[in-house]
Structure formats: C-alpha cells, structure tokens
Design an enzyme around this catalytic site. Structure first.
Site, PDB file in Angstrom:
ATOM      1  N   ASN A 231      -0.466   1.114   6.440  1.00  0.00           N
ATOM      2  CA  ASN A 231       0.132  -0.004   5.706  1.00  0.00           C
ATOM      3  C   ASN A 231       0.543  -1.068   6.713  1.00  0.00           C
ATOM      4  O   ASN A 231       0.989  -0.741   7.816  1.00  0.00           O
ATOM      5  CB  ASN A 231       1.386   0.439   4.951  1.00  0.00           C
ATOM      6  CG  ASN A 231       1.092   1.431   3.851  1.00  0.00           C
ATOM      7  OD1 ASN A 231      -0.062   1.616   3.463  1.00  0.00           O
ATOM      8  ND2 ASN A 231       2.133   2.073   3.346  1.00  0.00           N
ATOM      9  N   GLY A 232       0.439  -2.330   6.339  1.00  0.00           N
ATOM     10  CA  GLY A 232       0.858  -3.406   7.232  1.00  0.00           C
ATOM     11  C   GLY A 232      -0.320  -4.242   7.685  1.00  0.00           C
ATOM     12  O   GLY A 232      -1.420  -4.168   7.139  1.00  0.00           O
TER      13      GLY A 232
ATOM     14  N   CYS B  72       0.845  -1.197   0.000  1.00  0.00           N
ATOM     15  CA  CYS B  72       0.000   0.000   0.000  1.00  0.00           C
ATOM     16  C   CYS B  72       0.881   1.247   0.000  1.00  0.00           C
ATOM     17  O   CYS B  72       2.086   1.179   0.169  1.00  0.00           O
ATOM     18  CB  CYS B  72      -0.886   0.013   1.235  1.00  0.00           C
ATOM     19  SG  CYS B  72      -1.763  -1.531   1.541  1.00  0.00           S
TER      20      CYS B  72
ATOM     21  N   GLU C 288      13.693 -16.892 -14.099  1.00  0.00           N
ATOM     22  CA  GLU C 288      13.348 -15.470 -14.156  1.00  0.00           C
ATOM     23  C   GLU C 288      12.536 -15.143 -15.412  1.00  0.00           C
ATOM     24  O   GLU C 288      11.586 -14.352 -15.356  1.00  0.00           O
ATOM     25  CB  GLU C 288      14.632 -14.632 -14.113  1.00  0.00           C
ATOM     26  CG  GLU C 288      14.438 -13.139 -14.303  1.00  0.00           C
ATOM     27  CD  GLU C 288      13.585 -12.481 -13.237  1.00  0.00           C
ATOM     28  OE1 GLU C 288      13.183 -11.319 -13.440  1.00  0.00           O
ATOM     29  OE2 GLU C 288      13.300 -13.111 -12.196  1.00  0.00           O
TER      30      GLU C 288
ATOM     31  N   GLU D  37       4.000 -12.930 -14.611  1.00  0.00           N
ATOM     32  CA  GLU D  37       3.530 -11.838 -13.758  1.00  0.00           C
ATOM     33  C   GLU D  37       2.965 -10.662 -14.538  1.00  0.00           C
ATOM     34  O   GLU D  37       2.136  -9.922 -14.005  1.00  0.00           O
ATOM     35  CB  GLU D  37       4.629 -11.375 -12.787  1.00  0.00           C
ATOM     36  CG  GLU D  37       5.851 -10.757 -13.387  1.00  0.00           C
ATOM     37  CD  GLU D  37       6.911 -10.431 -12.340  1.00  0.00           C
ATOM     38  OE1 GLU D  37       6.585 -10.398 -11.138  1.00  0.00           O
ATOM     39  OE2 GLU D  37       8.070 -10.207 -12.723  1.00  0.00           O
TER      40      GLU D  37
ATOM     41  N   TRP E   1      -3.946  -2.074  -0.848  1.00  0.00           N
ATOM     42  CA  TRP E   1      -3.842  -3.414  -1.430  1.00  0.00           C
ATOM     43  C   TRP E   1      -4.428  -4.356  -0.386  1.00  0.00           C
ATOM     44  O   TRP E   1      -3.890  -4.513   0.691  1.00  0.00           O
ATOM     45  CB  TRP E   1      -2.381  -3.756  -1.722  1.00  0.00           C
ATOM     46  CG  TRP E   1      -2.166  -4.994  -2.522  1.00  0.00           C
ATOM     47  CD1 TRP E   1      -2.145  -5.114  -3.881  1.00  0.00           C
ATOM     48  CD2 TRP E   1      -1.879  -6.313  -2.010  1.00  0.00           C
ATOM     49  NE1 TRP E   1      -1.887  -6.405  -4.246  1.00  0.00           N
ATOM     50  CE2 TRP E   1      -1.715  -7.165  -3.120  1.00  0.00           C
ATOM     51  CE3 TRP E   1      -1.758  -6.844  -0.731  1.00  0.00           C
ATOM     52  CZ2 TRP E   1      -1.438  -8.522  -2.982  1.00  0.00           C
ATOM     53  CZ3 TRP E   1      -1.476  -8.197  -0.602  1.00  0.00           C
ATOM     54  CH2 TRP E   1      -1.319  -9.017  -1.708  1.00  0.00           C
TER      55      TRP E   1
ATOM     56  N   ARG F  44       3.065   0.750  -6.863  1.00  0.00           N
ATOM     57  CA  ARG F  44       3.245  -0.187  -5.761  1.00  0.00           C
ATOM     58  C   ARG F  44       2.151  -1.250  -5.730  1.00  0.00           C
ATOM     59  O   ARG F  44       2.275  -2.254  -5.030  1.00  0.00           O
ATOM     60  CB  ARG F  44       3.257   0.572  -4.427  1.00  0.00           C
ATOM     61  CG  ARG F  44       4.417   1.537  -4.300  1.00  0.00           C
ATOM     62  CD  ARG F  44       4.320   2.325  -3.007  1.00  0.00           C
ATOM     63  NE  ARG F  44       4.490   1.474  -1.850  1.00  0.00           N
ATOM     64  CZ  ARG F  44       5.655   1.201  -1.271  1.00  0.00           C
ATOM     65  NH1 ARG F  44       6.760   1.718  -1.766  1.00  0.00           N
ATOM     66  NH2 ARG F  44       5.725   0.437  -0.216  1.00  0.00           N
TER      67      ARG F  44
ATOM     68  N   LYS G 182       8.843 -13.441 -15.311  1.00  0.00           N
ATOM     69  CA  LYS G 182       8.489 -12.202 -16.005  1.00  0.00           C
ATOM     70  C   LYS G 182       7.250 -12.396 -16.873  1.00  0.00           C
ATOM     71  O   LYS G 182       6.353 -11.547 -16.901  1.00  0.00           O
ATOM     72  CB  LYS G 182       9.654 -11.725 -16.885  1.00  0.00           C
ATOM     73  CG  LYS G 182      10.751 -11.034 -16.135  1.00  0.00           C
ATOM     74  CD  LYS G 182      10.283  -9.700 -15.600  1.00  0.00           C
ATOM     75  CE  LYS G 182      11.074  -9.285 -14.385  1.00  0.00           C
ATOM     76  NZ  LYS G 182      10.790 -10.038 -13.163  1.00  0.00           N
TER      77      LYS G 182
ATOM     78  N   LYS H  92       4.770  -3.633  -5.919  1.00  0.00           N
ATOM     79  CA  LYS H  92       6.201  -3.442  -6.145  1.00  0.00           C
ATOM     80  C   LYS H  92       7.028  -3.833  -4.923  1.00  0.00           C
ATOM     81  O   LYS H  92       8.010  -4.530  -5.030  1.00  0.00           O
ATOM     82  CB  LYS H  92       6.464  -1.970  -6.506  1.00  0.00           C
ATOM     83  CG  LYS H  92       7.927  -1.669  -6.827  1.00  0.00           C
ATOM     84  CD  LYS H  92       8.409  -2.462  -8.021  1.00  0.00           C
ATOM     85  CE  LYS H  92       9.848  -2.161  -8.388  1.00  0.00           C
ATOM     86  NZ  LYS H  92      10.338  -3.053  -9.439  1.00  0.00           N
TER      87      LYS H  92
ATOM     88  N   HIS I 189      12.388 -36.003 -16.257  1.00  0.00           N
ATOM     89  CA  HIS I 189      11.960 -36.580 -14.989  1.00  0.00           C
ATOM     90  C   HIS I 189      10.515 -36.244 -14.646  1.00  0.00           C
ATOM     91  O   HIS I 189      10.120 -36.285 -13.486  1.00  0.00           O
ATOM     92  CB  HIS I 189      12.883 -36.110 -13.861  1.00  0.00           C
ATOM     93  CG  HIS I 189      14.286 -36.608 -14.006  1.00  0.00           C
ATOM     94  ND1 HIS I 189      14.638 -37.917 -13.792  1.00  0.00           N
ATOM     95  CD2 HIS I 189      15.430 -35.958 -14.383  1.00  0.00           C
ATOM     96  CE1 HIS I 189      15.938 -38.069 -14.005  1.00  0.00           C
ATOM     97  NE2 HIS I 189      16.438 -36.889 -14.368  1.00  0.00           N
TER      98      HIS I 189
END
Length: 619
Positions: free
Chosen positions: A101-102, A2, A492, A499, A75, A27, A496, A614, A515
């Site tokens: 926030n939190g 947030c 990675e 997301e 968020w 964010r 990318k 973010k 396997h």
C-alpha cells in the site's frame, strides 16, 4: 485505500486470506490477489474486479494450498486496473512476492537502474519495482553470507533505505516457508497475535475474527513474523517501541446484520453512537464537559489563543461546524484548513495556537502530515478520532475518541455525527473556562442528552424519506443550501449524494446563490433547503423565495411545527426542535437517508462507490 492481509500458522492460508480480503472490501479496490507458499512453490492468483467474481472464482478453479500467504486489494495508482497490475508482484527470480500500500515516489529512477542491470518488468506499477529492488538486495546478501534467518529481513531493510515515499508492505520468499516480513512508513500495518499463528494486516477488521491482540507498527518499523513469534526493528533507531494492544470491537460489529448495506446499518446506529460519545463526559454539577485524554492542564487550555482545525472530506465539513461552535461558545478565533493545504502553504501559527485534527480512521495521510507539520513547528496537536491505536491517535499530543465503533461504509455517517457531538462537548469545555455562563452550558448539555431519542424519531421517517428519494432519483443536478450552522451541513448533504449516487450536487451558502449559481436554477434542478427555525430563519426564507420565483423544486428541511414552510416548499422533511448549535447533528441524519435511498433507487453500490476508498492513505 488498498488492503493487506497475511497469515502464517498451522491452518490453510487460502480461506483465511479470502475472508480477510472480503473484510477489506469497504476500503475501496479494483482488483485482488494472493501469494501462497506451498512447499517450494510460490502460488500466485490475482484478478481484476470484485472479489467474488474475480479472485474467489479463480481460487476455486485453481486452488492454492499452503499455510503461509499474503493477499491484497488494490486501488490503482500506478498503472490501470488489470490482472497484470494487480498485487502480489514478484521479483526477477520469482522467489519473492510483495504486496504494498502507498506510493514509491522515486520508482522511476529505481526502475531505470534495475533495467540497466538486466531486470525485466511485466507491469506498470511502482510495487513491482520495489519487489525487484528487494530481490536484488536479497541475491547480493545471499551471495555474501549464505541464506540465513534474517537475510530476507535485511534485504527488505536495504531496499527501503533507498525508497522515497509511503509504504505498508508484506513480503514472502520461497527460501523462508515460515516467515513474513512487514514494514510501514505512512501507511498502516498491524501485527495480529494468535495462538500458534500470527497475522499481518493494514486494517484490524480483516483479522478481528481470529484475534484481539495486535501490535500497531510505527513508521520505519520492519517486522519479521513467523507462526510462533515476531520481532520488530526500526530503520532509524534499530530498536523499536513495541506495545501489544487489545481491539475494542468484535467480529459482530463489522457485519451488516439485518440491514441491506453497511451505510444503512451505520445510519441506524447513530442514536447509540451519539450516546457513546456523550457517555461519562457530561458534568451537570460543573455545567461543563470533561475529557481524560487532552493531556493539557486547565491553565494550558485557558492559554490557547487560537485554534486551527485541519481535516479532509467529510471531516472538513465537521470542522466548519466546529468553527461556529468554538467561536460562539468559547469565544476563540478558529481557522479551518484543508489538511492537504496546511502542510504546503506556510500557514502562520502564532504563539499559543493549537492544531486540532479530525479523522475517522486516524490514518488519513493529509491529516497526519498536517499534525506532523504542526508538531515540527513546536505547536501542540490534538485529535478527534475514531480508531483506537491509529497513527494519529499515537502521534497526537492528546485527543478525544468518538467511540463510534467500526465504520465500514465508505460514505461516513455515524463518525460524522459523533465528531459533531464531540466538538460540541469540547466547545462547552473550553467555553466554561472563559465566558460561557453555566445556565447556557447546562441548556446545551441537556439538549445533547436528548439527541439520541430525537435521532430515533428521525429514523422513524425512513419510509417517507425513501418515497421522497424515489421522486427525485432521476434528477441530474442538486443544490443544497443553508446558512449559519446549516451551511456546513448543506456541503455535507451534497457530498453524501454525489459520492454514493453519482448525481452532481453542490452545497452553497443560501445567500451566495444570487452571486452567480442561481443562473443554474430551473424546473429540473431540485434544491434541498436547510431552513430550521434558528437565528437565520428569516434570511434563509428570503433566499428560498428567490429559488421559488425561478420555479426550482424545493425540498425543505425544517423544524417540527413550522407550518409556513409548507406554503413555499414542494416537499418538507421535519427534524425535532433543538438548540441552534445542535441543528447540524439532527439535520445530518435525514440527508444521509435521502442520499442512501436515491443511490439504491439508481442501482448504485452504496457501500463501495466507484473510485472511492474508506481510508485515504496517499496524498
């Protein structure tokens, strides 16, 4: 996650808060709101959804005048995204507004107690509980001593002494039309110092257009901020360590410019960010790298027996590359840990073990917790970070800044490549204290110096990559495969793509396909094969043949001049030839562009992908 911004001064607060909210969009959020004091009135405006379609439109229809206010992008944690659950939240009297926030972990017990005391709640959030708790203490203090300058601050302190969890918060009250109270524990909060005006924010990007002078609050700090001064106390010690810092970036660094998205801008900035990460750190005469912030003597560095690297997300993939680098170049045993697992699984840390944490923001909750756990156990903790003055920067025993500049896009690009560059330099630095020969070190240093031009050459292929992305944009599944140094980049590359485009993508070691995962290969499932001409080239080509035999479309990422790859791959992306330890840096760039163009082709919001943030400041 947030975002918070608050303003107190002589200007109209509403436009400043709205501008700050827009700068906090990257964010990640699902709703936004403001609370502004206008005389004796507390004007609250909040709305679910994007800022321009939500809170900005609401403020246009229902203006909120006043020169003091707080604002928030939420968020969702407690309670679904909705107008009611949006911040700010009010106490029972309607006189106090809180943005937060939190996570308040014991909010349910606090809520039960307040309900028994007659409090009524409108939302499902932990933040509204905190607002009522502050209001409850405020009324008790006001009844005993009468309203005075520190009554609101002390009520906030009283409430926070009962709170279990994390918070970055800002509080205002109609009784104090020139005061914002801010506090932090585990979630960043910054005071911005202006002329006849001051700010409070969770992210310096929100206020960089107004001031460069800031104070980074520490855990348990509580700040009382007015238009002409600020005071800071600490819940634990009553005295606070206050240091005024200067922001190292400008307003222009945090704007998109000519690019369609921040992510594309940041991909194109990578030649410069690699150069920035190298600047002043290469010592050709000593065939080594040099750093000013490790805060360890050569004897102490030589005495390290083992490194544990803790990180999350994209930084964890960088850590895997770091493992290869340190083990090959410095001959040091390395273990890579998910930061969120390190704190809870009682990982053995032998004597002379150093923890190295990686974080772009310097505020990642899991990574910060890992750092604190290592220090609690008596071990030195070093950090590779991007944001100067961040919590991890302040709490680590030493570290290295990436100097990548602000990274706004949620999907990390330039910070990842800068991390790889710094890790390579650090591996050389440690290696030269052990068994790394000068000629080999010089070879790598010269190859590092050549990277910016080589990245520019890759960026020149943007149109080719855009066309290739269009060809595969409708695929439902992808595999990314590599071996050796290329394996973490396969992980990675898959991250990318998933997301920002929402395509299901998996990264694997190419040898691991036989396997089990090879069962998923068919003509509709493309595979991106990282197959540079390195020590694993022949092995990887054999793995590639297995995919080809099952008619899986192959996109190969190969070294320039490799003609054989065209015979076995449907499409080929070429990267310049470099040394094997540096292939990850070059290979990252075309995979970033490939993911970007697929996301754009699918109509996705590249800079603000759904459900993501973010800076992850909650565990």
């Amino acid at each position: 996650m947030c975002g918070i911004i608050g303003y107190v001064g002589k200007k109209s607060a509403s436009p400043i808060l709205l501008e700050g909210l827009r700068r906090l969009e990257y964010r990640g959020y699902d709703s936004a709101g403001v609370a502004i004091l206008h005389g004796a009135d507390l004007l609250v405006r909040k709305k679910k959804g994007k800022i321009d379609e939500g809170i900005a439109r609401l403020l246009k229809a229902q203006p909120a005048g006043g020169q003091l206010g707080i604002a928030h992008t939420r968020w969702a944690t407690h309670g679904v995204p909705s107008d009611v659950n949006s911040h700010p939240h009010l106490d029972g009297s309607g006189k106090i507004a809180v943005v937060h926030n939190g996570v308040i972990e014991n909010y349910d017990r606090l809520k039960d107690r307040l309900l028994k005391g007659g409090h009524k709640f409108k939302s499902n959030t932990d933040t509204e509980v905190l607002a009522h708790l502050i209001g409850d203490y405020y009324e008790k203090r006001r009844g005993k001593i009468g309203a005075n300058g520190d009554t609101l601050t002390q009520a906030v302190c009283d409430a926070l002494r009962e709170v279990i969890g994390t918070y970055g918060l800002a509080v205002i009250c109609t009784d104090f039309p020139n005061t914002i109270v801010g506090a932090r524990r585990g979630s960043p909060l910054i005071i911005g110092i202006g002329k006849d005006e001051n700010f409070v924010t969770s992210d310096a990007n929100a206020i960089v257009a107004h001031t460069k002078k800031v104070v980074y609050l520490n855990d348990y700090d509580v700040a009382t901020i007015t238009g002409d001064r600020f005071d800071v106390q600490n819940l634990g010690t009553d005295t606070a360590n206050v240091q005024i810092s200067k922001l190292e970036f400008s307003q222009e660094d945090a704007v998109r410019g000519k690019h369609a998205h921040f992510m594309l801008k940041e991909i194109y900035e990578q030649p410069q960010t690699v150069l920035n990460a190298l600047r002043g750190r290469i010592d050709f005469e000593g065939a080594t790298a040099k750093f000013g912030g490790l805060n360890m003597t050569p004897a102490e560095l030589r005495g390290i027996d083992r490194i544990v690297i803790a990180a999350s997300g994209t930084s964890w993939h960088a850590a895997l590359v770091g493992e290869y680098l340190f083990e090959e170049l410095a001959q040091m045993p390395v273990e890579v840990e998910f930061a969120h697992e390190f704190c809870y699984r009682n990982c053995p840390l032998e004597k002379n073990t150093v923890l190295l944490v990686l974080s772009q923001s310097g505020e990642t909750a899991d990574t910060l917790a890992a750092l604190r756990e290592a220090k609690r156990r008596g071990h030195r903790a070093l950090a590779v970070i991007n944001v100067v003055g961040s919590t991890i920067a302040r709490e680590s025993d030493g570290g290295i800044y990436m100097h990548a500049g602000p990274e706004i896009g949620v999907a990390s690009t330039k910070a990842f490549v800068s991390t790889l560059t710094v890790l390579t330099l650090l591996a050389i630095h440690l290696g030269r204290m052990r068994l790394l020969a000068a000629p080999r070190a010089l070879e790598i240093l010269h190859a590092l110096e050549a990277l910016p031009k080589q990245i520019e050459k890759i960026l020149a292929q943007n149109d080719v990559l855009k066309k290739l992305a269009g060809k595969y944009a409708k695929a439902d599944d992808f595999f990314f495969l590599g071996r050796g140094y290329s394996f973490p980049i396969a992980l990675e590359g898959a991250l990318k793509l998933k997301e920002i485009s929402y395509i299901h993508a998996e990264g694997y070691s190419a040898a691991e396909m036989k396997h089990g995962p090879i069962a998923l290969i068919d003509s509709k499932t493309p595979t991106v094969f990282l197959v540079p001409q390195d020590s694993m080239y022949e092995k990887t080509m054999a793995n590639l043949a297995m995919i080809r035999a099952r008619k899986g479309p192959i996109i190969a990422l190969a070294t320039e001049g490799d003609k054989a790859i065209k015979k076995v791959a449907v499409d080929v992306i070429y990267i310049p030839k470099t040394l094997e330890p540096l292939n990850p840096i070059l290979a990252s760039v075309p995979l970033q562009l490939f993911a970007y163009h697929i996301a754009v082709a699918r109509g996705c919001d590249v800079d603000k992908p759904r459900n993501l943030a973010k800076s992850v400041t909650v565990e």
